[in-house]
Each structure stands twice: as C-alpha cells, then as structure tokens.
Design an enzyme around this catalytic site. Structure first.
Site, PDB file in Angstrom:
ATOM      1  N   CYS A 119       0.824  -1.198   0.000  1.00 45.52           N
ATOM      2  CA  CYS A 119       0.000   0.000   0.000  1.00 45.52           C
ATOM      3  C   CYS A 119       0.864   1.257   0.000  1.00 45.52           C
ATOM      4  CB  CYS A 119      -0.925   0.003   1.221  1.00 45.52           C
ATOM      5  SG  CYS A 119      -2.304  -1.151   1.083  1.00 45.52           S
ATOM      6  N   CYS A 135      -3.413   0.233  -3.440  1.00 48.43           N
ATOM      7  CA  CYS A 135      -4.153   0.561  -2.223  1.00 48.43           C
ATOM      8  C   CYS A 135      -3.505   1.754  -1.527  1.00 48.43           C
ATOM      9  CB  CYS A 135      -4.232  -0.637  -1.278  1.00 48.43           C
ATOM     10  SG  CYS A 135      -2.637  -1.370  -0.836  1.00 48.43           S
TER      11      CYS A 135
END
Length: 307
Positions: A122, A203
């Site tokens: 992420c 993400c």
C-alpha cells in the site's frame, strides 16, 4: 528416295538441345521443391512478407521470458519464489500462437493474469504517462515504489514483442501490428490486461507521474492511465491519487497543477470517490533529472522546505 543418315554435327546439336532441356527441367523441379519447403518454414525470421508496421516477435522469446521470470522470483522478489515460470510461458504462448494478431481477447490472457499477479505494498504504486524513462529511473534508485514494469507481469514483457501466424511455427518473427493498427493485438491486449491487474492491486495513496511539458495535456483520457488504470482503481482500497507533475528541466512548462487536464483528472477521480493532490516538479524526482544536467540552475537550488 531413302533418308540419309544424320551428320555428326547434327547429332551433336541434338545432344546439346537434349542436355539443355534436361537442365531446364531440373531447374524447374528445384525451384518447385524449394518453394514447397519454404512454405513450410513460414514464420521463421525473414521468410514472411511484412504484413504489419511493427517489429516482429523478439528472437528467443521463450528464453527471454523464462530467464526474466526466474530472475524476478529469485533475485528481484524472492517472496514470489513459488510462481511457476514454465507455466507462465505456456500460458503466454497459448494466448497468441497460431492466432490472427488482431483477434486477441481478454479471455486469452486471463489465465496468465491470474497466475502471475501479486500484491503491491500500500502507498507504493507508481503509475506514469509520457514519463516512462523518468519513472523507471526513479524506481531504480528508490525501491520503495513500484511501476507496472516492476511487477512480475511487467518485468517479463518489458520491451519485447510477439504475435501469432497461421503458418508454422505459429509465430510471426517478421512483423507484428503496432498499437495503432488494431486494438486487440497480442502486445496491446497484454499491457491493457496487465495495467488493469496492476491498478486493481493498488491501495492507500497511489502516485502518478505526468509530463507537464507536452502540448496535448498531462492527463489524456485515451492513454492507458486514463482509459484503463484510473477506471480500475478500487475506491474501497485507494483513497488518494497524488500527481507528480514533472517538467523537462530545459523544456517548456505547458501545464501546471491548476491546468485543464489535471482538473479533468480530478473530476474523473472525484466521481469515483477518490481524491487528488498535485505537486509540481516533486523534488526527489527532479533530482533524478538533475543527474544528467547537474549544472542547470534548477539543479543548483537547495530548497529548505520539503515537498
């Protein structure tokens, strides 16, 4: 009156004519045999006429794909050591071999995408548009960020080409379609599918490096980033897209963060419940640009505030 026997000169002439005739027949037979033999070899380098404007399938394609795959799962990202490189090659080959190079479908590549895809940390996804070289130079010195070409799917296919042929061995080594010749060529479909997978894996906050020195807008709806990647970001996983709007050090500054194409991108993202931030000439990336132009005035600046 009875016929007279032929003279020695006439007999020699007949022998010469007969010999020439035999040679001509043999030559015709050889030409026919070679034509038949060559027809069975179509698809090998240099034997097919150029049907397309792009370069043909890269020589030693199998060895390149396998070598890159093994290097990736052993040296670049050992966490993926369980990936089956031979199966990856088989699925890639099955997607295009013996197929018309403008007839490739998403389904042809889906098994390969499923097998070779993997997660991306992420906040570390880096997309790019018209900044390919700079983006890759940056990720080579800053390993915290990943472009598509830093993933397994991008790594094995970067810079090579391939397409099929109806003739043996089912691969065209002479020419393949450019992206502008058909939308469903093996290479264009591969990168669209890989881009879709890469965007879906993103993400947190994701970055995109755009070129603020080109005339037709830093963000373009018809680019891979605009037509595939933006639309496949998952709003449930991605909160923000951070634009790094880079200008060529010695080029024009055609667009700023307040420019029309950046506003268009902001609108597209906000409609998908994703926010946008923008930084012009993000200093860490600009320092990579300065590596090739260290004496430029921009590169001598020592900013005291971080961006």
């Amino acid at each position: 009156m009875p016929c007279q026997n032929s003279s020695p000169r006439t007999r020699r002439l007949r022998l010469i004519v007969a010999g020439v005739t035999v040679l001509v027949i043999l030559a015709v037979v050889v030409v026919v045999v070679l034509a038949v033999w060559n027809s069975g070899r179509k698809g090998t380098p240099g034997t097919e006429p150029a049907l397309w404007k792009g370069k043909g399938t890269t020589a030693h394609l199998q060895e390149i794909v396998l070598g890159r795959c093994y290097n990736y799962i052993t040296a670049v990202n050992p966490e993926l050591s369980g990936k089956d490189c031979h199966k990856i090659w088989e699925l890639l080959q099955a997607a295009f071999i013996y197929k018309h190079p403008c007839s490739i479908r998403e389904e042809d590549y889906q098994p390969l995408m499923d097998l070779a895809s993997h997660s991306i940390p992420c906040n570390k996804s880096l997309f790019w548009s018209k900044t390919q070289n700079l983006a890759h130079r940056y990720t080579k010195v800053n390993h915290d960020f990943f472009t598509l070409e830093d993933s397994l799917l991008g790594y094995v296919a970067d810079g090579i080409s391939w397409c099929g042929s109806s003739n043996h061995p089912g691969i065209d080594y002479n020419s393949c379609p450019r992206w502008t010749e058909c939308e469903s060529s093996p290479v264009s479909m591969y990168w669209k599918m890989a881009s879709k997978v890469f965007a879906g894996a993103a993400c947190g906050t994701v970055q995109v490096m755009l070129n603020g020195s080109i005339e037709n807008g830093a963000f373009r709806n018809n680019s891979i980033f605009g037509s595939v990647e933006v639309l496949n970001l998952d709003p449930d996983k991605v909160s923000t897209v951070q634009v790094w709007l880079m200008h060529d050090i010695e080029g024009t500054q055609s667009e700023s963060c307040a420019g029309p194409s950046i506003k268009t991108l902001k609108s597209v993202l906000e409609n998908r419940k994703i926010s946008l931030t923008c930084k012009e000439n993000y200093r860490p990336v600009q320092l990579v640009q300065c590596a090739s132009k260290p004496d430029h005035a921009t590169c001598k600046l020592c900013p005291y505030t971080s961006q």
